[in-house]
Design an enzyme around this catalytic site. Structure first.
Site, short mmCIF file in Angstrom:
data_model
loop_
_atom_site.label_atom_id
_atom_site.label_comp_id
_atom_site.label_asym_id
_atom_site.label_seq_id
_atom_site.Cartn_x
_atom_site.Cartn_y
_atom_site.Cartn_z
N ASP A 183 0.83 -1.20 0.00
CA ASP A 183 0.00 0.00 0.00
C ASP A 183 0.87 1.26 0.00
OD1 ASP A 183 0.86 -0.20 2.60
OD2 ASP A 183 -1.12 -0.10 3.53
N SER A 184 2.22 1.05 -0.04
CA SER A 184 3.13 2.18 -0.29
C SER A 184 2.86 2.75 -1.69
CB SER A 184 4.58 1.74 -0.16
OG SER A 184 4.81 0.55 -0.89
N ASP A 203 -1.06 -6.07 -0.12
CA ASP A 203 -1.52 -5.44 1.13
C ASP A 203 -3.03 -5.25 1.14
OD1 ASP A 203 0.49 -4.90 3.00
OD2 ASP A 203 1.22 -3.18 1.86
N LYS A 232 -1.36 -9.39 2.87
CA LYS A 232 -0.62 -8.95 4.05
C LYS A 232 -1.48 -7.98 4.86
CE LYS A 232 3.12 -5.99 3.82
NZ LYS A 232 2.72 -4.81 4.62
N GLU A 262 -1.50 -5.52 8.58
CA GLU A 262 -0.67 -4.91 9.63
C GLU A 262 -1.32 -5.11 10.99
OE1 GLU A 262 0.15 -0.79 8.79
OE2 GLU A 262 1.06 -1.24 6.85
N GLU A 313 9.19 -4.26 10.64
CA GLU A 313 9.65 -2.98 10.09
C GLU A 313 10.22 -2.07 11.16
OE1 GLU A 313 6.93 -1.08 7.38
OE2 GLU A 313 8.12 0.78 7.32
#
Ligand code: KIV
Length: 271
Positions: free
Chosen positions: A51-52, A90, A120, A122, A189
């Site tokens: 999602d970057s 993501d 993925k 978070e 991270e």
């Protein structure tokens, strides 16, 4: 010879074997067909449709604005290019945190509409219900702990996480929860290298680090950062392999000059 004939398709099982054999895992982000094809042909193990994309493709300040439809668009483009790498996508902010049924629905859309290999998410204990429900549908899940950019407004800054004992303890606890839930791998991270090394020893699933030192099972970087396309983002953990931004500017300036001076196109470049 085609790459896939020489090297096997990467699956979650291959990654597990790589951890056992202590063979490091190389992972990069990609968001479009052309870049994904280059990465795959170069032999990258995992491609993350991160999602970057919200930052590097769409120009947002955070990862929060990107939508599920945006992610499906990027992931579909990547999937059309990739033959060998495992492609992880993501789940964007707001599509899995509140309700595990919604999380499953979001993950199914990514698998069905983009044809991705895994998703993925978070977070740790807070989202373990969503992780478990997604796994019941047979969708592989990668976890992401430490600095989790979707929670930037809670943290308030992008500084190193888990430097204090309480947060470090919670991170280890979350890593165990995600492993027990059935995640096939975890991203850690921007946390201290020693802590990342401890987690890597304690859990059996592969640990991929970004700003988490070299005692982990693999590394991930954002492609645009490591190629020097983005210039403004320079954390200590980032190694730049190129200065593409300057190279592209140089080429564009040459093109502009050639157009203005009518040097382009020449006799051989026309019909
Ligand atoms: O979105 C992303 O690119 C990521 C990496 C920083 C791991 O989550």
């Amino acid at each position: 010879m085609e790459l896939e004939a020489t090297f096997p398709k990467i699956t979650t099982h291959v990654l597990q074997e790589m951890k056992l054999k202590q063979e490091k895992i190389a992972m990069l982000t990609a968001y479009d067909f052309s870049m994904a094809r280059i990465l795959d042909q170069a032999g990258i193990d995992i491609i993350l449709v991160g999602d970057s994309a919200s930052n590097v493709m769409a120009g947002h300040k955070t990862t929060l604005p990107i939508t599920l439809n945006d992610m499906i668009y990027h992931a579909s483009s990547v999937m059309r290019a990739v033959k060998r790498a495992l492609v992880v996508v993501d789940l964007p902010f707001g599509t899995y945190q509140g309700d595990s049924k919604e999380a499953l629905h979001s993950a199914i859309r990514i698998m069905k509409e983009a044809g991705a290999n895994a998703v993925k998410l978070e977070g740790g204990e807070e989202i373990h219900e969503s992780v478990e429900r997604i796994l019941t549908a047979g969708i592989p899940v990668m976890g992401h702990l430490g600095l989790t950019p979707q929670s930037i407004h809670k943290f308030g800054t992008y500084v190193v996480r888990a430097t204090e004992e309480d947060e470090a303890r919670k991170l280890v606890h979350d890593a165990h929860i995600l492993e027990e839930a059935g995640c096939f791998a975890l991203i850690l991270e921007k946390i201290p290298a020693k802590l990342a090394g401890e987690v890597t020893q304690k859990v059996k699933i592969p640990i991929i680090g970004i700003g988490a030192g070299n005692q982990v099972d693999g590394q991930v970087l954002v492609l645009h950062d490591m190629l020097g396309i983005t210039q403004e983002f320079s954390p200590r953990f980032l190694r730049r392999y190129h200065n593409l931004s300057e190279e592209i500017k140089g080429s564009v300036k040459s093109y502009i000059g050639d157009v203005k001076s009518v040097d382009f196109p020449n006799e051989r470049e026309q019909y």
